[in-house]
Design an enzyme around this catalytic site. Structure first.
Site, PDB file in Angstrom:
ATOM      1  N   THR A 118       0.810  -1.224   0.000  1.00  0.00           N
ATOM      2  CA  THR A 118       0.000   0.000   0.000  1.00  0.00           C
ATOM      3  C   THR A 118       0.840   1.271   0.000  1.00  0.00           C
ATOM      4  OG1 THR A 118      -0.150  -0.040   2.417  1.00  0.00           O
ATOM      5  CG2 THR A 118      -1.908  -1.143   1.192  1.00  0.00           C
ATOM      6  N   GLY A 119       2.160   1.135   0.016  1.00  0.00           N
ATOM      7  CA  GLY A 119       3.034   2.304  -0.018  1.00  0.00           C
ATOM      8  C   GLY A 119       3.278   2.796  -1.431  1.00  0.00           C
ATOM      9  N   ASP A 140       6.036   2.702  -3.413  1.00  0.00           N
ATOM     10  CA  ASP A 140       6.684   1.730  -4.292  1.00  0.00           C
ATOM     11  C   ASP A 140       5.807   0.506  -4.521  1.00  0.00           C
ATOM     12  OD1 ASP A 140       8.712   3.543  -4.140  1.00  0.00           O
ATOM     13  OD2 ASP A 140      10.209   2.159  -3.328  1.00  0.00           O
ATOM     14  N   ALA A 146       8.338  -1.650   5.822  1.00  0.00           N
ATOM     15  CA  ALA A 146       9.275  -1.186   6.845  1.00  0.00           C
ATOM     16  C   ALA A 146       8.687   0.023   7.553  1.00  0.00           C
ATOM     17  CB  ALA A 146      10.618  -0.788   6.220  1.00  0.00           C
ATOM     18  N   SER A 160      18.525   0.864   1.150  1.00  0.00           N
ATOM     19  CA  SER A 160      18.377   2.316   1.083  1.00  0.00           C
ATOM     20  C   SER A 160      19.723   3.022   1.009  1.00  0.00           C
ATOM     21  CB  SER A 160      17.621   2.798   2.329  1.00  0.00           C
ATOM     22  OG  SER A 160      17.694   4.195   2.485  1.00  0.00           O
ATOM     23  N   GLU A 173      20.388   5.495   2.618  1.00  0.00           N
ATOM     24  CA  GLU A 173      20.699   5.930   3.981  1.00  0.00           C
ATOM     25  C   GLU A 173      21.784   5.056   4.607  1.00  0.00           C
ATOM     26  OE1 GLU A 173      19.610   8.487   5.965  1.00  0.00           O
ATOM     27  OE2 GLU A 173      18.498   9.379   4.308  1.00  0.00           O
ATOM     28  N   TYR A 179      16.992   4.023  11.585  1.00  0.00           N
ATOM     29  CA  TYR A 179      16.468   3.447  10.340  1.00  0.00           C
ATOM     30  C   TYR A 179      17.594   2.852   9.511  1.00  0.00           C
ATOM     31  CZ  TYR A 179      14.825   3.377   5.501  1.00  0.00           C
ATOM     32  OH  TYR A 179      14.546   3.000   4.206  1.00  0.00           O
TER      33      TYR A 179
END
Length: 347
Positions: A10-11, A13, A87, A130, A132, A153
């Site tokens: 549902t996000g 991506d 996530a 990611s 990050e 994260y």
């Protein structure tokens, strides 16, 4: 018919990925958390009643913190491809919820990997890693750059990255990491800085807000267009051997650049409306992220079409239109020109 399982369906991506897979003839299963309200807004336009013989999307209640539930879903579905996108993905929020972030973003990946291994060792697994991970590493960053995470994260994603590699090496699973740099779209979550900016512009134009409050304007990121990055996920899973890939544009721009470009395009004055709020600053910042996507370009044959200023116009147009106003329209023209036969059905 190929079966795929998507966590985080549902996000941003997940919603683009399900449309891509449907366009390629897949049956798609998605993991969703149980809630008293629906959270399927990004995929409602393609959902059918599961009793409909034409239905090819099926949602299953599950949670990344519940290994028994995940194992049951895996055994019942028997997918041939798993795209693990689920996530706690907001970096700033991870400082406020570090334990939860580690449990869901880090350990959740292990639970999915183990359920996949026990149910079908031939299944292909994609881990949404990611940029990050790189943290304070010197840019540009590629697959050989040492990780230096700077948030709970990023630390959780680092654990997930190495678990994916360990399952690949230890159990000969097809398990790959897509190290995606920032990728945005009109479906981006409203608390992420790019969407926060473009949505605020629409609200300012509609006289619903007086100001836009932001944090660090000097952080630099490599921003791309989410549908193109989703195509890369699928390409990684079609290779003969699993591997890890950096995906990005190779360009970097500051948050200030994004604000400037967005406000100028919408005909608003940056200095009049933008204010700084210290609560949006991170305890430890990532200053500069720039992708070196040479490996993906060489092995996957992938190159991004949408660049920074195009992305800004696409997102501003979409949010202004959603507010009931008439957008400048250049973003719409860019989409029509670059993706005349686009596979996604909703901008």
């Amino acid at each position: 018919m190929k079966k795929a399982l998507i966590t985080g369906i549902t996000g941003q991506d997940g919603s683009y990925l399900v449309e891509l897979l449907l366009s390629k003839g897949y049956e798609v299963h998605g993991l969703v958390r149980r809630s008293s309200s629906f959270n399927t807004g990004r995929i409602d336009h393609i959902l059918l009643d599961p009793h409909d013989p034409e239905a090819k999307i099926f949602l299953h209640y599950g949670d990344l913190s519940d290994s028994e539930q995940l194992s049951s879903i895996m055994y019942n579905i028997r997918p041939i491809e798993i795209y693990h996108l689920g996530a706690q993905s907001h970096v700033r929020v991870s400082f406020d919820t570090p334990e939860y972030t580690g449990n869901v973003t880090g350990l959740g990946t292990t639970r999915i990997l183990e359920a996949a291994r026990r149910s079908n060792n031939e299944v292909k697994f994609y881990q949404a890693s990611s940029s990050e991970l790189y943290g304070s590493a010197t840019p540009p960053q590629n697959e050989e750059t040492h990780f230096q995470p700077r948030s709970p994260y990023a630390c959780a994603k680092l654990y997930a990255y190495w678990m994916t590699k360990n399952y690949r090496d230890g159990y000969q699973m097809f398990a790959c990491n897509g190290i995606l740099f920032n990728h945005e779209s009109p479906r981006r979550g409203e608390t992420f800085v790019t969407r926060k900016i473009t949505r605020s512009i629409a609200r300012l134009l509609a006289k619903k807000d007086k100001y836009l409050y932001l944090g660090n304007l000097d952080a630099k990121r490599d921003w791309g267009f989410a549908p193109e990055y989703v195509e890369c996920m699928w390409l990684m899973m079609q290779q003969d051997r699993a591997d890890d890939y950096v995906i990005g544009t190779g360009e970097t721009h500051s948050v200030r650049d994004f604000v400037d470009a967005s406000f100028e395009y919408a005909g608003l004055d940056f200095d009049t409306y933008v204010k700084i709020d210290q609560k949006y600053f991170r305890p430890t910042e990532v200053d500069v992220l720039i992708a070196d996507p040479g490996k993906a370009q060489g092995k996957l044959g992938w190159k991004p079409k949408v660049r920074f200023h195009d992305l800004v116009k696409i997102m501003v147009d979409a949010d202004i239109r959603a507010s009931g106003l008439e957008p400048p329209g250049e973003g719409d023209e860019i989409l029509a020109k670059m993706f005349p036969g686009k596979w996604w059905k909703k901008d």
